[in-house]
Design a protein around this motif. Sequence first.
Motif, PDB file in Angstrom:
ATOM      1  N   ARG A  71       0.842  -1.202   0.000  1.00 16.07           N
ATOM      2  CA  ARG A  71       0.000   0.000   0.000  1.00 16.07           C
ATOM      3  C   ARG A  71       0.874   1.247   0.000  1.00 16.07           C
ATOM      4  N   SER A  72       1.898   1.283  -0.832  1.00 17.74           N
ATOM      5  CA  SER A  72       2.767   2.445  -0.847  1.00 17.74           C
ATOM      6  C   SER A  72       1.968   3.692  -1.232  1.00 17.74           C
ATOM      7  N   GLY A  73       2.327   4.794  -0.616  1.00 17.48           N
ATOM      8  CA  GLY A  73       1.590   6.034  -0.819  1.00 17.48           C
ATOM      9  C   GLY A  73       0.471   6.239   0.179  1.00 17.48           C
ATOM     10  N   PHE A  74       0.332   5.277   1.103  1.00 21.91           N
ATOM     11  CA  PHE A  74      -0.827   5.323   1.990  1.00 21.91           C
ATOM     12  C   PHE A  74      -0.749   6.482   2.990  1.00 21.91           C
ATOM     13  N   ALA A  75       0.445   6.710   3.587  1.00 18.59           N
ATOM     14  CA  ALA A  75       0.575   7.803   4.554  1.00 18.59           C
ATOM     15  C   ALA A  75       0.258   9.140   3.897  1.00 18.59           C
ATOM     16  N   HIS A  76       0.715   9.299   2.673  1.00 15.12           N
ATOM     17  CA  HIS A  76       0.430  10.528   1.936  1.00 15.12           C
ATOM     18  C   HIS A  76      -1.063  10.664   1.661  1.00 15.12           C
ATOM     19  N   MET A  77      -1.688   9.573   1.243  1.00 13.89           N
ATOM     20  CA  MET A  77      -3.123   9.634   0.987  1.00 13.89           C
ATOM     21  C   MET A  77      -3.881   9.977   2.265  1.00 13.89           C
ATOM     22  N   PHE A  78      -3.427   9.413   3.381  1.00 16.99           N
ATOM     23  CA  PHE A  78      -4.153   9.675   4.617  1.00 16.99           C
ATOM     24  C   PHE A  78      -4.012  11.137   5.055  1.00 16.99           C
ATOM     25  N   GLU A 151      -8.548   9.300  -5.177  1.00 22.11           N
ATOM     26  CA  GLU A 151      -8.501   9.790  -6.558  1.00 22.11           C
ATOM     27  C   GLU A 151      -7.669  11.064  -6.662  1.00 22.11           C
ATOM     28  N   VAL A 152      -7.750  11.921  -5.644  1.00 17.85           N
ATOM     29  CA  VAL A 152      -6.941  13.150  -5.655  1.00 17.85           C
ATOM     30  C   VAL A 152      -5.454  12.809  -5.666  1.00 17.85           C
ATOM     31  N   VAL A 153      -5.062  11.849  -4.840  1.00 17.56           N
ATOM     32  CA  VAL A 153      -3.647  11.486  -4.737  1.00 17.56           C
ATOM     33  C   VAL A 153      -3.183  10.785  -6.012  1.00 17.56           C
ATOM     34  N   LYS A 154      -4.028   9.963  -6.598  1.00 13.25           N
ATOM     35  CA  LYS A 154      -3.647   9.314  -7.860  1.00 13.25           C
ATOM     36  C   LYS A 154      -3.420  10.367  -8.952  1.00 13.25           C
ATOM     37  N   GLU A 155      -4.259  11.384  -8.957  1.00 13.17           N
ATOM     38  CA  GLU A 155      -4.072  12.447  -9.938  1.00 13.17           C
ATOM     39  C   GLU A 155      -2.789  13.231  -9.648  1.00 13.17           C
ATOM     40  N   GLU A 156      -2.502  13.413  -8.368  1.00 10.19           N
ATOM     41  CA  GLU A 156      -1.257  14.092  -7.995  1.00 10.19           C
ATOM     42  C   GLU A 156      -0.052  13.299  -8.497  1.00 10.19           C
ATOM     43  N   TYR A 157      -0.134  11.983  -8.404  1.00 13.94           N
ATOM     44  CA  TYR A 157       0.948  11.135  -8.924  1.00 13.94           C
ATOM     45  C   TYR A 157       1.096  11.336 -10.436  1.00 13.94           C
ATOM     46  N   ARG A 158      -0.018  11.357 -11.134  1.00 16.13           N
ATOM     47  CA  ARG A 158       0.058  11.528 -12.598  1.00 16.13           C
ATOM     48  C   ARG A 158       0.702  12.870 -12.955  1.00 16.13           C
ATOM     49  N   GLN A 159       0.318  13.906 -12.209  1.00 18.65           N
ATOM     50  CA  GLN A 159       0.811  15.240 -12.545  1.00 18.65           C
ATOM     51  C   GLN A 159       2.257  15.462 -12.119  1.00 18.65           C
ATOM     52  N   SER A 160       2.622  14.959 -10.926  1.00 15.26           N
ATOM     53  CA  SER A 160       3.944  15.277 -10.396  1.00 15.26           C
ATOM     54  C   SER A 160       5.016  14.267 -10.812  1.00 15.26           C
ATOM     55  N   PRO A 182      12.188   0.316   3.697  1.00 10.52           N
ATOM     56  CA  PRO A 182      10.981   0.834   3.028  1.00 10.52           C
ATOM     57  C   PRO A 182      11.136   2.223   2.448  1.00 10.52           C
ATOM     58  N   TYR A 183      12.227   2.904   2.710  1.00  7.67           N
ATOM     59  CA  TYR A 183      12.469   4.173   2.012  1.00  7.67           C
ATOM     60  C   TYR A 183      12.429   3.979   0.501  1.00  7.67           C
ATOM     61  N   LYS A 184      12.743   2.758   0.020  1.00  6.71           N
ATOM     62  CA  LYS A 184      12.794   2.512  -1.417  1.00  6.71           C
ATOM     63  C   LYS A 184      11.428   2.691  -2.090  1.00  6.71           C
ATOM     64  N   ARG A 185      10.351   2.618  -1.295  1.00  3.54           N
ATOM     65  CA  ARG A 185       9.021   2.757  -1.892  1.00  3.54           C
ATOM     66  C   ARG A 185       8.686   4.202  -2.218  1.00  3.54           C
ATOM     67  N   GLY A 186       9.408   5.150  -1.615  1.00  2.69           N
ATOM     68  CA  GLY A 186       9.066   6.549  -1.801  1.00  2.69           C
ATOM     69  C   GLY A 186       7.828   6.914  -1.020  1.00  2.69           C
ATOM     70  N   VAL A 187       7.426   8.161  -1.101  1.00  8.79           N
ATOM     71  CA  VAL A 187       6.280   8.650  -0.330  1.00  8.79           C
ATOM     72  C   VAL A 187       5.019   8.717  -1.173  1.00  8.79           C
ATOM     73  N   ILE A 188       5.161   9.046  -2.426  1.00  6.96           N
ATOM     74  CA  ILE A 188       3.971   9.303  -3.235  1.00  6.96           C
ATOM     75  C   ILE A 188       3.287   8.020  -3.686  1.00  6.96           C
ATOM     76  N   ASN A 190       2.367   4.414  -5.757  1.00  6.33           N
ATOM     77  CA  ASN A 190       2.136   4.161  -7.187  1.00  6.33           C
ATOM     78  C   ASN A 190       0.662   3.857  -7.407  1.00  6.33           C
ATOM     79  N   LEU A 191       0.261   3.921  -8.659  1.00  7.51           N
ATOM     80  CA  LEU A 191      -1.169   3.851  -8.963  1.00  7.51           C
ATOM     81  C   LEU A 191      -1.769   2.501  -8.604  1.00  7.51           C
ATOM     82  N   ASP A 192      -1.049   1.411  -8.873  1.00 11.57           N
ATOM     83  CA  ASP A 192      -1.602   0.081  -8.601  1.00 11.57           C
ATOM     84  C   ASP A 192      -1.864  -0.118  -7.109  1.00 11.57           C
ATOM     85  N   GLU A 193      -0.911   0.266  -6.274  1.00 10.03           N
ATOM     86  CA  GLU A 193      -1.077   0.030  -4.841  1.00 10.03           C
ATOM     87  C   GLU A 193      -2.098   0.991  -4.234  1.00 10.03           C
ATOM     88  N   LEU A 194      -2.172   2.201  -4.765  1.00 14.40           N
ATOM     89  CA  LEU A 194      -3.227   3.106  -4.304  1.00 14.40           C
ATOM     90  C   LEU A 194      -4.607   2.562  -4.685  1.00 14.40           C
TER      91      LEU A 194
END
Length: 449
Positions: A71-78, A151-160, A182-188, A190-194
């Motif tokens: 679930r990478s990107g989860f902290a950011h989404m939350f 959906e907002v965060v997924k769009e942020e991924y697409r744009q950034s 887990p630093y390797k996963r990054g913060v933002i 990816n679309l599949d895990e989101l």
Amino acid sequence: MTKRFLFPLGLFLLAAFGTYVPAQVRVAPLDIKQRTISNGLRVVSVRDTSSPTVSIHVWYDVGGKNDPDGRSGFAHMFEHMMFKSTKNMKSEMLDRLTEDVGGFNNASTWDDFTNYYEVVPSNHLERLLWAESDRMVNLNVDDANFSSEREVVKEEYRQSVLAQTYGRFYEYITSLSYEVHPYKRGVIGNLDELSAASRDDADRFYRTFYRPDNAYLIVVGDFEQAQFDGWVDKYFGRLQKPAGEISRVTAVEPERSGEKRFDRFGPNVEFPAVAMTYLGPPAKSVDLPAIRVAEAIMSGGESTRLYLGLVRPGIAQDAYFYIDLRLDRSLLVVSATAAQGRTTEEMEEALLAEIARIQKTRVSAKELQKAKNQLVAQALQSRETHDGKAIAIERAVAYLGDPTAVNFDIAKLQAVTVADVQRVMNKYFQADQRYVINYRNQGGITDGQ
């Protein structure tokens, strides 16, 4: 207001300051008051009446490294969800409590922490304390809020990431530089895990990490201390301390066993780029002040070594050395983007030449002093406002575990010597510890996103 994820990576783009600061400037310490209330919330305050405002920061010990598996990107989404409705507030009410009175609010997710902050006229402090206490325990983690913010965060991924020429490149720098942490996963993320995340995941994440004993409340500004302490007790003191311990990341990034090289590709990359990464020390290392000085000598202005060695001769259009500071293991990166007609091989050769030069020959006293002046000026300028002071305290909490450490960082920078700079450059920038990432125009390997 659009809540946005702040790339720590982007910090390296901060320009160097030209302000002159005496070498041994004495800085008055912040008069920091600390206490821990019964539910475990740690409260840090600095009364400063220089302007009739207050800066309120709520810092949580949870970041991208704490994303659930798969679930990478989860902290950011939350982080985004925390601006939705609570038991007592409508969605985006934080905007009404801040922007409608001339203030502002925002939040950011980092690898090691997440922060929420507001700056308002000081007569609005009490209602913001109430609001922050409310969303700490009363957030509505429902399907509507979860779906909209995902959906907002997924769009942020697409744009950034996807829409930016070098967005993938910056993601590769992180994902390819760590082997197990887990630093390797990054913060933002990816679309599949989101897309795979569920509302139940969100509810579990909230109950696990958003609790008073996993947070700091940091307030700087114009308030009466006794009244402020009373409000904290009134609004935060009533929150219960949840039972059970919080699971922490225990993964240890191993030392590298040799150089690795990666070729990666993206669309519309007219000018190739190269990055060389080295594992740096943990954020609490005593080597960090010397590395920061080395960073200022190498990169950040038109008189720095990488500019003179790569940009001015026309090899690269930009060249950087930056510290990606992380609590468990930082990342040291030297990077360049090619000038017209130049290659990644030419940039790599020039970057390695500059690293070798600072390793073999000590920097001059003038270079050292200039770099320290820039860093001290930068620190002082950033603390001219209440919010700047609160941010400095928050970073001391995040990376040093001690809010009062903010009162010693300038002295540590001033104590760095030319021998210190040479020592850390030789210690961390070894050839067998180097990962090289070449990024070119599409036509080869991609990650499929």
